[in-house]
Design an enzyme around this catalytic site. Sequence first.
Site, mmCIF file in Angstrom:
data_model
loop_
_atom_site.group_PDB
_atom_site.id
_atom_site.type_symbol
_atom_site.label_atom_id
_atom_site.label_comp_id
_atom_site.label_asym_id
_atom_site.label_seq_id
_atom_site.Cartn_x
_atom_site.Cartn_y
_atom_site.Cartn_z
ATOM 1 C CG HIS A 34 -2.020 -1.018 1.145
ATOM 2 N ND1 HIS A 34 -1.776 -2.372 1.181
ATOM 3 C CD2 HIS A 34 -3.369 -0.883 1.051
ATOM 4 C CE1 HIS A 34 -2.916 -3.030 1.114
ATOM 5 N NE2 HIS A 34 -3.902 -2.148 1.031
ATOM 6 C CG HIS B 127 2.803 -3.460 6.274
ATOM 7 N ND1 HIS B 127 3.441 -4.384 5.484
ATOM 8 C CD2 HIS B 127 1.569 -3.283 5.732
ATOM 9 C CE1 HIS B 127 2.636 -4.754 4.502
ATOM 10 N NE2 HIS B 127 1.486 -4.105 4.640
#
Length: 271
Positions: free
Chosen positions: A193, A235
Amino acid sequence: MPASQPRSRARDRNNVLNRAEFLSLNQPLKGNQENRSSGRKQSGQAGAAGAPSSNPKERRQSQQLPEEDCMQLNPSFKGIAFNSLLAIDICMSKRLGVCANRGSSWGGARSMINLLGITGHGIPWIAGTLICLVKSSTLAGQEVLMNLLLALLLDIMIVAGLQKLAKRKGPYDISPGLLDYLTMDTYAFPAGHASRAAMLSKFFLNHLVLAIPLRILLVLWALCVGLSRVMIGRHHITDVLSGFVFGYLQFRLVELIWMSSNTCQMLISIW
Protein backbone atom coordinates in the site's frame (compact mmCIF):
# COMPACT_ATOMS: atom_id res chain seq x y z
CA MET A 1 72.55 -33.31 72.05
CA PRO A 2 71.91 -36.06 74.72
CA ALA A 3 69.38 -33.81 76.37
CA SER A 4 67.53 -33.09 73.12
CA GLN A 5 67.00 -36.78 72.29
CA PRO A 6 64.94 -37.54 75.46
CA ARG A 7 62.85 -34.42 74.77
CA SER A 8 62.02 -35.55 71.21
CA ARG A 9 61.13 -39.03 72.45
CA ALA A 10 58.83 -37.51 75.05
CA ARG A 11 57.11 -35.44 72.37
CA ASP A 12 56.57 -38.55 70.23
CA ARG A 13 55.02 -40.34 73.16
CA ASN A 14 52.69 -37.44 73.96
CA ASN A 15 51.60 -37.07 70.30
CA VAL A 16 48.13 -38.53 69.99
CA LEU A 17 48.49 -39.32 66.27
CA ASN A 18 51.36 -41.72 66.99
CA ARG A 19 49.07 -44.10 68.86
CA ALA A 20 48.21 -47.44 67.24
CA GLU A 21 44.55 -46.65 66.62
CA PHE A 22 45.48 -43.46 64.68
CA LEU A 23 48.34 -44.83 62.58
CA SER A 24 45.99 -45.77 59.72
CA LEU A 25 44.94 -42.12 59.40
CA ASN A 26 48.49 -40.84 59.07
CA GLN A 27 49.64 -43.35 56.45
CA PRO A 28 48.03 -43.50 52.97
CA LEU A 29 46.50 -46.73 51.83
CA LYS A 30 48.74 -48.89 49.69
CA GLY A 31 45.87 -50.05 47.48
CA ASN A 32 44.92 -46.51 46.53
CA GLN A 33 48.49 -45.62 45.70
CA GLU A 34 48.84 -48.71 43.54
CA ASN A 35 45.55 -47.97 41.73
CA ARG A 36 46.53 -44.38 41.10
CA SER A 37 49.97 -45.31 39.86
CA SER A 38 48.58 -48.03 37.60
CA GLY A 39 45.94 -45.62 36.25
CA ARG A 40 48.61 -43.04 35.45
CA LYS A 41 50.74 -45.65 33.72
CA GLN A 42 47.79 -46.87 31.63
CA SER A 43 46.80 -43.33 30.62
CA GLY A 44 50.38 -42.54 29.72
CA GLN A 45 50.65 -45.66 27.62
CA ALA A 46 47.35 -44.93 25.89
CA GLY A 47 48.46 -41.37 25.14
CA ALA A 48 51.78 -42.62 23.82
CA ALA A 49 50.02 -45.18 21.64
CA GLY A 50 47.49 -42.66 20.32
CA ALA A 51 50.03 -39.96 19.62
CA PRO A 52 51.54 -41.56 16.50
CA SER A 53 48.10 -42.30 15.02
CA SER A 54 46.93 -38.65 15.20
CA ASN A 55 47.94 -36.44 12.26
CA PRO A 56 49.13 -32.83 12.58
CA LYS A 57 46.16 -31.70 10.47
CA GLU A 58 43.71 -33.26 12.92
CA ARG A 59 45.44 -31.51 15.82
CA ARG A 60 45.17 -28.16 14.08
CA GLN A 61 41.51 -28.71 13.27
CA SER A 62 40.76 -29.65 16.90
CA GLN A 63 42.48 -26.52 18.12
CA GLN A 64 40.61 -24.21 15.70
CA LEU A 65 37.10 -23.06 16.60
CA PRO A 66 34.27 -23.11 14.02
CA GLU A 67 33.67 -19.83 12.25
CA GLU A 68 30.06 -19.68 13.46
CA ASP A 69 31.19 -19.92 17.10
CA CYS A 70 33.78 -17.22 16.50
CA MET A 71 31.14 -14.97 14.98
CA GLN A 72 28.82 -15.50 17.92
CA LEU A 73 31.56 -14.89 20.46
CA ASN A 74 32.88 -11.84 18.62
CA PRO A 75 29.90 -10.15 16.90
CA SER A 76 30.70 -7.38 14.49
CA PHE A 77 29.66 -3.78 15.02
CA LYS A 78 27.40 -3.93 11.97
CA GLY A 79 25.59 -6.96 13.36
CA ILE A 80 25.05 -5.32 16.74
CA ALA A 81 23.80 -2.11 15.10
CA PHE A 82 21.47 -4.02 12.76
CA ASN A 83 19.97 -6.09 15.60
CA SER A 84 19.51 -2.96 17.72
CA LEU A 85 17.71 -1.11 14.92
CA LEU A 86 15.57 -4.16 14.26
CA ALA A 87 14.56 -4.35 17.92
CA ILE A 88 13.70 -0.64 17.95
CA ASP A 89 11.64 -1.06 14.78
CA ILE A 90 9.64 -3.95 16.26
CA CYS A 91 9.06 -2.13 19.55
CA MET A 92 7.92 1.11 17.91
CA SER A 93 5.71 -0.74 15.41
CA LYS A 94 3.95 -2.59 18.21
CA ARG A 95 3.37 0.64 20.10
CA LEU A 96 1.92 2.32 17.01
CA GLY A 97 -0.35 -0.65 16.34
CA VAL A 98 -3.21 0.99 18.23
CA CYS A 99 -5.85 -0.52 15.92
CA ALA A 100 -4.41 -4.02 15.67
CA ASN A 101 -7.53 -5.59 17.21
CA ARG A 102 -10.83 -4.66 18.78
CA GLY A 103 -9.34 -4.61 22.26
CA SER A 104 -6.64 -2.08 21.36
CA SER A 105 -6.67 1.52 22.58
CA TRP A 106 -8.07 2.74 19.23
CA GLY A 107 -9.98 -0.43 18.42
CA GLY A 108 -13.16 1.50 17.65
CA ALA A 109 -11.47 3.31 14.76
CA ARG A 110 -10.24 0.11 13.13
CA SER A 111 -12.95 0.11 10.43
CA MET A 112 -12.12 3.69 9.46
CA ILE A 113 -8.38 2.92 9.29
CA ASN A 114 -9.12 -0.14 7.15
CA LEU A 115 -11.16 2.03 4.80
CA LEU A 116 -8.23 4.40 4.48
CA GLY A 117 -6.01 1.44 3.64
CA ILE A 118 -8.39 0.28 0.90
CA THR A 119 -7.85 3.59 -0.90
CA GLY A 120 -4.27 2.48 -1.48
CA HIS A 121 -5.12 -1.03 -2.63
CA GLY A 122 -4.23 -2.18 -6.13
CA ILE A 123 -7.54 -3.74 -7.19
CA PRO A 124 -9.68 -0.55 -6.86
CA TRP A 125 -7.04 1.50 -8.68
CA ILE A 126 -6.76 -0.98 -11.54
CA ALA A 127 -10.54 -1.18 -11.87
CA GLY A 128 -10.87 2.62 -11.82
CA THR A 129 -8.10 3.03 -14.39
CA LEU A 130 -9.77 0.56 -16.77
CA ILE A 131 -13.13 2.36 -16.43
CA CYS A 132 -11.52 5.74 -17.12
CA LEU A 133 -9.62 4.27 -20.07
CA VAL A 134 -12.82 2.98 -21.64
CA LYS A 135 -14.55 6.35 -21.23
CA SER A 136 -11.56 8.45 -22.28
CA SER A 137 -11.79 9.98 -25.79
CA THR A 138 -8.53 11.96 -25.99
CA LEU A 139 -5.15 10.59 -27.06
CA ALA A 140 -3.32 12.35 -24.22
CA GLY A 141 -5.72 10.97 -21.64
CA GLN A 142 -5.43 7.44 -23.03
CA GLU A 143 -1.64 7.68 -23.03
CA VAL A 144 -1.53 8.72 -19.37
CA LEU A 145 -4.06 6.07 -18.35
CA MET A 146 -2.24 3.27 -20.22
CA ASN A 147 1.04 4.14 -18.52
CA LEU A 148 -0.75 4.38 -15.19
CA LEU A 149 -2.13 0.88 -15.74
CA LEU A 150 1.37 -0.32 -16.57
CA ALA A 151 2.70 1.27 -13.36
CA LEU A 152 0.02 -0.42 -11.25
CA LEU A 153 0.72 -3.83 -12.74
CA LEU A 154 4.45 -3.42 -12.27
CA ASP A 155 3.89 -2.37 -8.68
CA ILE A 156 1.86 -5.49 -7.90
CA MET A 157 4.42 -7.82 -9.51
CA ILE A 158 7.49 -6.18 -7.97
CA VAL A 159 6.03 -5.99 -4.45
CA ALA A 160 4.78 -9.60 -4.64
CA GLY A 161 8.23 -10.79 -5.75
CA LEU A 162 10.04 -8.89 -3.00
CA GLN A 163 7.64 -10.15 -0.36
CA LYS A 164 8.14 -13.74 -1.47
CA LEU A 165 11.90 -13.27 -1.16
CA ALA A 166 11.85 -11.53 2.23
CA LYS A 167 8.91 -13.44 3.80
CA ARG A 168 8.83 -11.06 6.74
CA LYS A 169 5.77 -11.19 8.95
CA GLY A 170 4.08 -8.20 10.53
CA PRO A 171 4.33 -7.15 14.18
CA TYR A 172 0.92 -8.69 14.91
CA ASP A 173 -0.52 -12.01 13.77
CA ILE A 174 -3.14 -10.61 11.39
CA SER A 175 -4.30 -12.68 8.46
CA PRO A 176 -4.44 -10.88 5.06
CA GLY A 177 -7.81 -10.01 3.54
CA LEU A 178 -9.34 -11.18 0.29
CA LEU A 179 -8.01 -8.24 -1.71
CA ASP A 180 -4.54 -8.87 -0.29
CA TYR A 181 -4.62 -12.45 -1.52
CA LEU A 182 -5.73 -11.29 -4.99
CA THR A 183 -2.71 -9.01 -5.29
CA MET A 184 -0.39 -11.49 -3.49
CA ASP A 185 0.22 -8.91 -0.75
CA THR A 186 0.54 -11.50 2.03
CA TYR A 187 3.81 -10.55 3.75
CA ALA A 188 5.01 -7.38 5.46
CA PHE A 189 8.17 -6.30 3.64
CA PRO A 190 7.82 -4.09 1.66
CA ALA A 191 4.42 -2.53 2.30
CA GLY A 192 2.46 -2.73 -0.94
CA HIS A 193 0.00 0.00 0.00
CA ALA A 194 2.83 2.40 0.84
CA SER A 195 4.70 1.72 -2.40
CA ARG A 196 1.51 2.16 -4.42
CA ALA A 197 0.56 5.37 -2.66
CA ALA A 198 4.04 6.85 -3.18
CA MET A 199 4.08 5.84 -6.84
CA LEU A 200 0.59 7.19 -7.53
CA SER A 201 1.17 10.48 -5.76
CA LYS A 202 4.41 11.06 -7.67
CA PHE A 203 2.73 10.03 -10.94
CA PHE A 204 -0.16 12.44 -10.50
CA LEU A 205 2.11 15.27 -9.38
CA ASN A 206 4.15 14.90 -12.57
CA HIS A 207 1.45 14.28 -15.16
CA LEU A 208 -1.59 16.16 -13.89
CA VAL A 209 -2.06 19.88 -13.48
CA LEU A 210 -3.19 20.27 -9.88
CA ALA A 211 -3.58 23.23 -7.57
CA ILE A 212 -1.27 23.55 -4.60
CA PRO A 213 -3.91 22.48 -2.03
CA LEU A 214 -4.59 19.34 -4.05
CA ARG A 215 -0.88 18.60 -4.25
CA ILE A 216 -0.57 18.91 -0.48
CA LEU A 217 -3.60 16.66 0.03
CA LEU A 218 -2.13 14.08 -2.35
CA VAL A 219 1.10 13.89 -0.37
CA LEU A 220 -0.80 13.74 2.93
CA TRP A 221 -2.96 10.94 1.54
CA ALA A 222 0.13 8.86 0.72
CA LEU A 223 1.54 9.41 4.21
CA CYS A 224 -1.76 8.52 5.86
CA VAL A 225 -2.04 5.30 3.84
CA GLY A 226 1.40 4.23 5.01
CA LEU A 227 0.62 5.15 8.62
CA SER A 228 -2.67 3.25 8.52
CA ARG A 229 -0.82 0.02 7.70
CA VAL A 230 1.26 0.40 10.86
CA MET A 231 -1.74 1.33 13.00
CA ILE A 232 -3.66 -1.83 12.12
CA GLY A 233 -0.57 -3.93 12.89
CA ARG A 234 -0.08 -5.17 9.36
CA HIS A 235 3.41 -3.71 8.73
CA HIS A 236 6.47 -2.47 10.58
CA ILE A 237 7.69 1.10 10.27
CA THR A 238 10.63 0.00 8.13
CA ASP A 239 8.24 -1.90 5.85
CA VAL A 240 6.32 1.31 5.15
CA LEU A 241 9.46 3.41 4.67
CA SER A 242 10.91 0.85 2.28
CA GLY A 243 7.55 0.80 0.49
CA PHE A 244 7.81 4.55 -0.11
CA VAL A 245 11.32 4.09 -1.51
CA PHE A 246 10.26 1.26 -3.82
CA GLY A 247 7.26 3.28 -4.96
CA TYR A 248 9.50 6.14 -6.03
CA LEU A 249 11.83 3.72 -7.83
CA GLN A 250 8.86 2.21 -9.64
CA PHE A 251 7.81 5.65 -10.80
CA ARG A 252 11.31 6.24 -12.17
CA LEU A 253 11.13 2.89 -13.95
CA VAL A 254 7.80 3.77 -15.58
CA GLU A 255 9.28 7.07 -16.72
CA LEU A 256 12.12 5.18 -18.39
CA ILE A 257 9.82 2.78 -20.23
CA TRP A 258 7.10 5.33 -20.91
CA MET A 259 4.84 4.17 -23.74
CA SER A 260 4.21 6.65 -26.52
CA SER A 261 0.78 7.60 -27.83
CA ASN A 262 1.15 5.34 -30.89
CA THR A 263 2.06 2.36 -28.72
CA CYS A 264 -0.90 3.01 -26.49
CA GLN A 265 -3.28 3.25 -29.44
CA MET A 266 -1.96 -0.01 -30.81
CA LEU A 267 -2.50 -1.77 -27.49
CA ILE A 268 -5.98 -0.31 -27.14
CA SER A 269 -6.92 -1.49 -30.64
CA ILE A 270 -5.71 -5.01 -29.84
CA TRP A 271 -7.68 -4.99 -26.61
